[in-house]
Design a protein around this motif. Sequence first.
Motif, PDB file in Angstrom:
ATOM      1  N   GLU A 334       0.831  -1.206   0.000  1.00 51.34           N
ATOM      2  CA  GLU A 334       0.000   0.000   0.000  1.00 51.34           C
ATOM      3  C   GLU A 334       0.869   1.262   0.000  1.00 51.34           C
ATOM      4  OE1 GLU A 334      -3.631   1.861  -0.317  1.00 51.34           O
ATOM      5  OE2 GLU A 334      -3.189  -0.286  -0.405  1.00 51.34           O
ATOM      6  N   LYS A 335       1.991   1.212   0.708  1.00 54.95           N
ATOM      7  CA  LYS A 335       2.862   2.378   0.780  1.00 54.95           C
ATOM      8  C   LYS A 335       3.499   2.708  -0.569  1.00 54.95           C
ATOM      9  CE  LYS A 335       4.128   1.841   5.671  1.00 54.95           C
ATOM     10  NZ  LYS A 335       5.236   1.569   6.617  1.00 54.95           N
ATOM     11  N   ILE A 336       3.886   1.674  -1.327  1.00 55.29           N
ATOM     12  CA  ILE A 336       4.611   1.965  -2.569  1.00 55.29           C
ATOM     13  C   ILE A 336       3.673   2.436  -3.689  1.00 55.29           C
ATOM     14  CG2 ILE A 336       6.431   0.318  -2.002  1.00 55.29           C
ATOM     15  CD1 ILE A 336       5.339  -1.476  -4.220  1.00 55.29           C
ATOM     16  N   ARG A 337       2.362   2.457  -3.429  1.00 55.40           N
ATOM     17  CA  ARG A 337       1.444   3.071  -4.403  1.00 55.40           C
ATOM     18  C   ARG A 337       1.862   4.514  -4.698  1.00 55.40           C
ATOM     19  NH1 ARG A 337      -3.539   0.649  -5.494  1.00 55.40           N
ATOM     20  NH2 ARG A 337      -4.085  -1.106  -4.144  1.00 55.40           N
ATOM     21  N   LYS A 338       2.435   5.182  -3.687  1.00 54.79           N
ATOM     22  CA  LYS A 338       2.828   6.577  -3.857  1.00 54.79           C
ATOM     23  C   LYS A 338       3.882   6.742  -4.944  1.00 54.79           C
ATOM     24  CE  LYS A 338       1.900   7.715   0.989  1.00 54.79           C
ATOM     25  NZ  LYS A 338       2.490   8.188   2.269  1.00 54.79           N
ATOM     26  N   ASP A 339       4.660   5.684  -5.177  1.00 54.85           N
ATOM     27  CA  ASP A 339       5.669   5.753  -6.224  1.00 54.85           C
ATOM     28  C   ASP A 339       5.060   5.668  -7.613  1.00 54.85           C
ATOM     29  OD1 ASP A 339       7.668   5.882  -4.304  1.00 54.85           O
ATOM     30  OD2 ASP A 339       7.825   3.688  -4.190  1.00 54.85           O
ATOM     31  N   TYR A 340       3.781   5.288  -7.673  1.00 59.50           N
ATOM     32  CA  TYR A 340       3.099   5.101  -8.957  1.00 59.50           C
ATOM     33  C   TYR A 340       1.744   5.821  -8.919  1.00 59.50           C
ATOM     34  CZ  TYR A 340       6.596   1.436  -9.330  1.00 59.50           C
ATOM     35  OH  TYR A 340       7.787   0.754  -9.360  1.00 59.50           O
ATOM     36  N   ALA A 341       1.796   7.110  -8.575  1.00 62.68           N
ATOM     37  CA  ALA A 341       0.555   7.859  -8.332  1.00 62.68           C
ATOM     38  C   ALA A 341      -0.313   7.986  -9.581  1.00 62.68           C
ATOM     39  CB  ALA A 341       0.899   9.249  -7.798  1.00 62.68           C
ATOM     40  N   ASP A 342       0.292   7.946 -10.753  1.00 61.23           N
ATOM     41  CA  ASP A 342      -0.469   8.116 -11.987  1.00 61.23           C
ATOM     42  C   ASP A 342      -0.767   6.792 -12.678  1.00 61.23           C
ATOM     43  OD1 ASP A 342      -0.465  10.899 -11.710  1.00 61.23           O
ATOM     44  OD2 ASP A 342       1.515  11.053 -12.639  1.00 61.23           O
ATOM     45  N   PHE A 343      -0.592   5.685 -11.974  1.00 59.48           N
ATOM     46  CA  PHE A 343      -0.831   4.359 -12.529  1.00 59.48           C
ATOM     47  C   PHE A 343      -2.034   3.711 -11.845  1.00 59.48           C
ATOM     48  CE2 PHE A 343       3.503   5.372 -13.413  1.00 59.48           C
ATOM     49  CZ  PHE A 343       3.888   4.656 -14.528  1.00 59.48           C
ATOM     50  N   ILE A 344      -2.623   2.767 -12.531  1.00 53.99           N
ATOM     51  CA  ILE A 344      -3.594   1.886 -11.887  1.00 53.99           C
ATOM     52  C   ILE A 344      -2.789   0.780 -11.211  1.00 53.99           C
ATOM     53  CG2 ILE A 344      -5.453   0.224 -12.236  1.00 53.99           C
ATOM     54  CD1 ILE A 344      -6.336   1.898 -14.646  1.00 53.99           C
ATOM     55  N   VAL A 345      -2.895   0.670  -9.907  1.00 54.67           N
ATOM     56  CA  VAL A 345      -2.124  -0.323  -9.150  1.00 54.67           C
ATOM     57  C   VAL A 345      -3.089  -1.319  -8.520  1.00 54.67           C
ATOM     58  CG1 VAL A 345      -0.495  -0.703  -7.279  1.00 54.67           C
ATOM     59  CG2 VAL A 345      -0.311   1.361  -8.688  1.00 54.67           C
ATOM     60  N   GLU A 346      -2.910  -2.595  -8.836  1.00 52.15           N
ATOM     61  CA  GLU A 346      -3.729  -3.647  -8.244  1.00 52.15           C
ATOM     62  C   GLU A 346      -2.827  -4.600  -7.474  1.00 52.15           C
ATOM     63  OE1 GLU A 346      -7.267  -5.234 -10.279  1.00 52.15           O
ATOM     64  OE2 GLU A 346      -6.353  -4.380 -12.096  1.00 52.15           O
ATOM     65  N   VAL A 347      -3.290  -5.042  -6.325  1.00 47.77           N
ATOM     66  CA  VAL A 347      -2.502  -5.934  -5.466  1.00 47.77           C
ATOM     67  C   VAL A 347      -3.141  -7.316  -5.450  1.00 47.77           C
ATOM     68  CG1 VAL A 347      -1.652  -6.334  -3.133  1.00 47.77           C
ATOM     69  CG2 VAL A 347      -1.733  -3.995  -4.047  1.00 47.77           C
ATOM     70  N   PHE A 348      -2.325  -8.334  -5.689  1.00 45.16           N
ATOM     71  CA  PHE A 348      -2.764  -9.724  -5.640  1.00 45.16           C
ATOM     72  C   PHE A 348      -1.807 -10.510  -4.751  1.00 45.16           C
ATOM     73  CE2 PHE A 348      -4.456  -8.097  -9.604  1.00 45.16           C
ATOM     74  CZ  PHE A 348      -5.742  -8.628  -9.646  1.00 45.16           C
ATOM     75  N   TYR A 349      -2.263 -11.670  -4.337  1.00 48.16           N
ATOM     76  CA  TYR A 349      -1.422 -12.554  -3.539  1.00 48.16           C
ATOM     77  C   TYR A 349      -0.702 -13.594  -4.392  1.00 48.16           C
ATOM     78  CZ  TYR A 349      -2.957 -11.115   1.154  1.00 48.16           C
ATOM     79  OH  TYR A 349      -3.184 -10.431   2.312  1.00 48.16           O
ATOM     80  N   ASP A 350      -1.230 -13.914  -5.539  1.00 53.02           N
ATOM     81  CA  ASP A 350      -0.714 -15.037  -6.324  1.00 53.02           C
ATOM     82  C   ASP A 350      -0.652 -14.615  -7.787  1.00 53.02           C
ATOM     83  OD1 ASP A 350      -0.124 -17.371  -7.637  1.00 53.02           O
ATOM     84  OD2 ASP A 350      -1.540 -18.604  -6.483  1.00 53.02           O
ATOM     85  N   ASP A 351       0.541 -14.701  -8.398  1.00 54.82           N
ATOM     86  CA  ASP A 351       0.641 -14.268  -9.785  1.00 54.82           C
ATOM     87  C   ASP A 351      -0.070 -15.214 -10.746  1.00 54.82           C
ATOM     88  OD1 ASP A 351       2.372 -16.398  -9.724  1.00 54.82           O
ATOM     89  OD2 ASP A 351       4.113 -15.290 -10.474  1.00 54.82           O
TER      90      ASP A 351
END
Length: 384
Positions: A334-351
């Motif tokens: 959640e913290k590193i979302r700030k490094d990608y403020a203009d991107f759509i960021v989705e978090v998953f547990y399993d690739d």
Amino acid sequence: MLLPIGSQDDFGETVTNRNFVFETFRKVSTLRGYQEISTPVVEYANIFTNKHVGMSLQSLMKWFNSEGEIEVLRPDWTTAIARALTKHNKAPEKWAYQGSIFRNNKVGVESRQVGIEIINFPNFHGECECLLMARNFLDELTINHYVIELGHTGIFEYFINQLDLSDEEIKALQIAMHDKRKDKVYQLVARNGKEHIASELVVLIDAFGPFEEVLNDYEIRWGNYPVLLKIVNHIKKLAELLNESGKVPVIVDLGMVKKLPYYSGIIFRGLLEENGSTCFSGGRYDKLYDQFGENKNAVGLGFDVDILAKQLRIVNKPKRICVIASDETLSYAEKIRKDYADFIVEVFYDDEMIDKDNFQKVIYILQKDGEYEVIENEDMYRFN
């Protein structure tokens, strides 16, 4: 059956595109000086079914309230806004609205609109503002392949005022003109002993096309009819202004008839070149305020959001990043979302749960000995 007939759920891109239309409209209308207005979704039926508006009760979503009055879901924005502006000041006003209307005579009972209402402006100024605003808005949506069609209610009214027709016969004649049924038009008018008027109306059915050609012809044809010549000159003045202000083709249809009784002058619509769909429509409706005992000049137009949304090709979509995390690394993800403020960021547990082709970048977050490791495109960066 889980939903009533005519209702539907919408998902993903359909909803996204509609919201983009709403957001773009708010931006454009705000920058052009419009105030926002909203009316209740529930209204009394007689606001819409009286002789000034003329909507059919059968076409409305209706019920009886506890006092025995018929209530409806809002079927028309223009009429609802006119009710809201009753007893308002006489100063020039520009209003913008957005939301749904409901009618059961369409494939879907709910349709979404955005639009404008311009009150107490000089006639030509208000009409130009409507159409220039439409062009501005469609430019912002990058919708360029459409034509603007102009007409005038006064032409049809000039001829029928010379006839002794009942309201039912006038309505039948309007439908026949709209459907371009020359045989039906001639039959309805000629049986009243007015063959010369029948002939004029039949010719009007074909009076459409590029504005210069059609209007030049009718300046000559109606040279001895001051009322009609004045209308032709008004349409020509408006068409020339539009032609000067942009590259969108302007056409006229002198046989165009109004859909609702309250239209009382210039009427217009925007037609998509791809399929002929009407993406906006409107006109002058000074007579609408008669039902409220007021005298106002008014003009407006509404855009069909559902049709516009289908035309969108949003090319500047944000890039998508997938972050693979775990229970232990979720807070860091959640913290590193700030490094990608203009991107759509989705978090998953399993690739294995994702389709990597849908993402421009996949990032893995690992935790070891109290430190985080971020693996991106097989390069490793260490964060403390």
